[in-house]
Design a protein around this motif. Sequence first.
Motif, PDB file in Angstrom:
ATOM      1  N   VAL A   1       0.834  -1.203   0.000  1.00  0.00           N
ATOM      2  CA  VAL A   1       0.000   0.000   0.000  1.00  0.00           C
ATOM      3  C   VAL A   1       0.868   1.253   0.000  1.00  0.00           C
ATOM      4  CG1 VAL A   1      -1.692   1.328   1.324  1.00  0.00           C
ATOM      5  CG2 VAL A   1      -1.927  -1.155   1.139  1.00  0.00           C
TER       6      VAL A   1
ATOM      7  N   THR B   1       4.969  -0.609  -8.384  1.00  0.00           N
ATOM      8  CA  THR B   1       5.679  -0.127  -7.203  1.00  0.00           C
ATOM      9  C   THR B   1       5.206  -0.847  -5.956  1.00  0.00           C
ATOM     10  OG1 THR B   1       5.773   2.045  -8.284  1.00  0.00           O
ATOM     11  CG2 THR B   1       6.394   1.956  -5.975  1.00  0.00           C
ATOM     12  N   ALA B   2       3.927  -1.170  -5.895  1.00  0.00           N
ATOM     13  CA  ALA B   2       3.400  -1.926  -4.755  1.00  0.00           C
ATOM     14  C   ALA B   2       4.063  -3.302  -4.665  1.00  0.00           C
ATOM     15  CB  ALA B   2       1.890  -2.076  -4.883  1.00  0.00           C
TER      16      ALA B   2
ATOM     17  N   TYR C   1       1.555   1.704 -12.953  1.00  0.00           N
ATOM     18  CA  TYR C   1       2.830   1.972 -12.294  1.00  0.00           C
ATOM     19  C   TYR C   1       2.707   1.860 -10.777  1.00  0.00           C
ATOM     20  CZ  TYR C   1       4.620   3.733 -16.756  1.00  0.00           C
ATOM     21  OH  TYR C   1       5.036   3.847 -18.060  1.00  0.00           O
ATOM     22  N   GLY C   2       1.539   2.217 -10.253  1.00  0.00           N
ATOM     23  CA  GLY C   2       1.315   2.057  -8.822  1.00  0.00           C
ATOM     24  C   GLY C   2       1.351   0.600  -8.403  1.00  0.00           C
ATOM     25  N   ILE C   3       0.761  -0.276  -9.215  1.00  0.00           N
ATOM     26  CA  ILE C   3       0.783  -1.711  -8.910  1.00  0.00           C
ATOM     27  C   ILE C   3       2.211  -2.249  -8.961  1.00  0.00           C
ATOM     28  CG2 ILE C   3       0.070  -3.983  -9.728  1.00  0.00           C
ATOM     29  CD1 ILE C   3      -2.130  -2.446  -8.316  1.00  0.00           C
TER      30      ILE C   3
ATOM     31  N   ARG D   1       5.267   9.762  -9.645  1.00  0.00           N
ATOM     32  CA  ARG D   1       4.526   9.992 -10.897  1.00  0.00           C
ATOM     33  C   ARG D   1       5.004  11.254 -11.607  1.00  0.00           C
ATOM     34  NH1 ARG D   1      -0.284  12.688 -12.055  1.00  0.00           N
ATOM     35  NH2 ARG D   1      -0.616  13.123  -9.838  1.00  0.00           N
TER      36      ARG D   1
ATOM     37  N   GLN E   1       4.157   5.916  -5.368  1.00  0.00           N
ATOM     38  CA  GLN E   1       4.209   6.132  -6.813  1.00  0.00           C
ATOM     39  C   GLN E   1       3.238   7.228  -7.240  1.00  0.00           C
ATOM     40  OE1 GLN E   1       2.226   5.659  -9.707  1.00  0.00           O
ATOM     41  NE2 GLN E   1       4.024   6.283 -10.888  1.00  0.00           N
ATOM     42  N   ARG E   2       2.032   7.187  -6.692  1.00  0.00           N
ATOM     43  CA  ARG E   2       1.030   8.167  -7.111  1.00  0.00           C
ATOM     44  C   ARG E   2       1.369   9.571  -6.620  1.00  0.00           C
ATOM     45  NH1 ARG E   2      -3.841   5.775  -9.034  1.00  0.00           N
ATOM     46  NH2 ARG E   2      -4.407   7.939  -9.493  1.00  0.00           N
TER      47      ARG E   2
ATOM     48  N   HIS F   1      -2.243   3.893 -12.487  1.00  0.00           N
ATOM     49  CA  HIS F   1      -2.609   2.697 -11.715  1.00  0.00           C
ATOM     50  C   HIS F   1      -1.627   1.562 -11.988  1.00  0.00           C
ATOM     51  CE1 HIS F   1      -5.044  -0.185  -9.616  1.00  0.00           C
ATOM     52  NE2 HIS F   1      -5.237  -0.916 -10.704  1.00  0.00           N
TER      53      HIS F   1
ATOM     54  N   TYR G   1       2.210   1.840  -3.487  1.00  0.00           N
ATOM     55  CA  TYR G   1       1.215   2.399  -4.408  1.00  0.00           C
ATOM     56  C   TYR G   1       1.063   3.905  -4.172  1.00  0.00           C
ATOM     57  CZ  TYR G   1      -3.067   2.738  -7.160  1.00  0.00           C
ATOM     58  OH  TYR G   1      -4.003   3.081  -8.110  1.00  0.00           O
TER      59      TYR G   1
END
Length: 288
Positions: A73, A194-195, A190-192, A84, A79-80, A188, A76
């Motif tokens: 979490v 990074t998660a 890229y967030g996944i 980003r 990254q956001r 989303h 994510y």
Amino acid sequence: MDWFNAVVQGVLLGGLYALFATGLSVMFGVMRVVNLGHGDLAVVASFMALAMVNGTGLPLWVAIAVMAPLFAVLGYVTQRVLLRRSLRAGPMSTLVVTFGLSIILQNVLLEIFSADTRTLGGGAFATGSFRLTQDISIPYLSLATFVLAVIVIIAIQMFLSRTGLGRMLRASSDDPDTATLVGADSRHVYGIATAIAFGTVALAGVMMAMRSSFDPSTGPSRLLFAFEAVVIGGLGSLWGTLLGGMVLGLTQSLGSQIDPALTILGGHIVFLAVLALRPQGLLQGRTV
């Protein structure tokens, strides 16, 4: 027999390095980002697990189970919120941002926990072993770490190849512009990625903390080992990352048999040799 035992221990140590390197490989494969704060995140996970175990009295396995999703979490959100915008400015910008993240994490840990060296005791599991022969013993912790690394790599590979979101990750890695045109939300996706990277490095940090001591300044050395494993195995290959970790672990273990001074130096020499002779790494492939 001492040499054979060194080979066994080196292979098992390679599992730990591969676990460290997996997240680094995923982030580079999807976003072409080298996270210079990767090792420090592992140290943060070590301190958080230590605080959880000491503060609540919960068993260590609960801390391990909590750290991975918690850091996923966190990855994510990072990254956001943080990465980003730097991605739009180019790869040099992300290097500067993650370097700044590394410095901040080290200083925050120093303020909270001081510079004292800590250990995360795992009891009999961390210190025990079983014997294959009279001269060869397999530590429970080392074997569990190696098995965990293999499970993590298999799980990520299955996610990438058998789910729609995983295939979107692969498409974004190959051609982000085209992937966006067919409906991929790069933020989303890229967030996944990074998660996944943060979750796996949290597991690696806790496993390392049970194996050896740590302090707020040990992050860069963890990053170096992870980076060497990725480069030796081959950028863009998860199984190459495992192979690179095993090669690095074997080199260090065999080097220590020759001379304890070669334990770390031997791995660096192999890393430089791979860069000089086979810069694409031992295995060619793609992470996503």
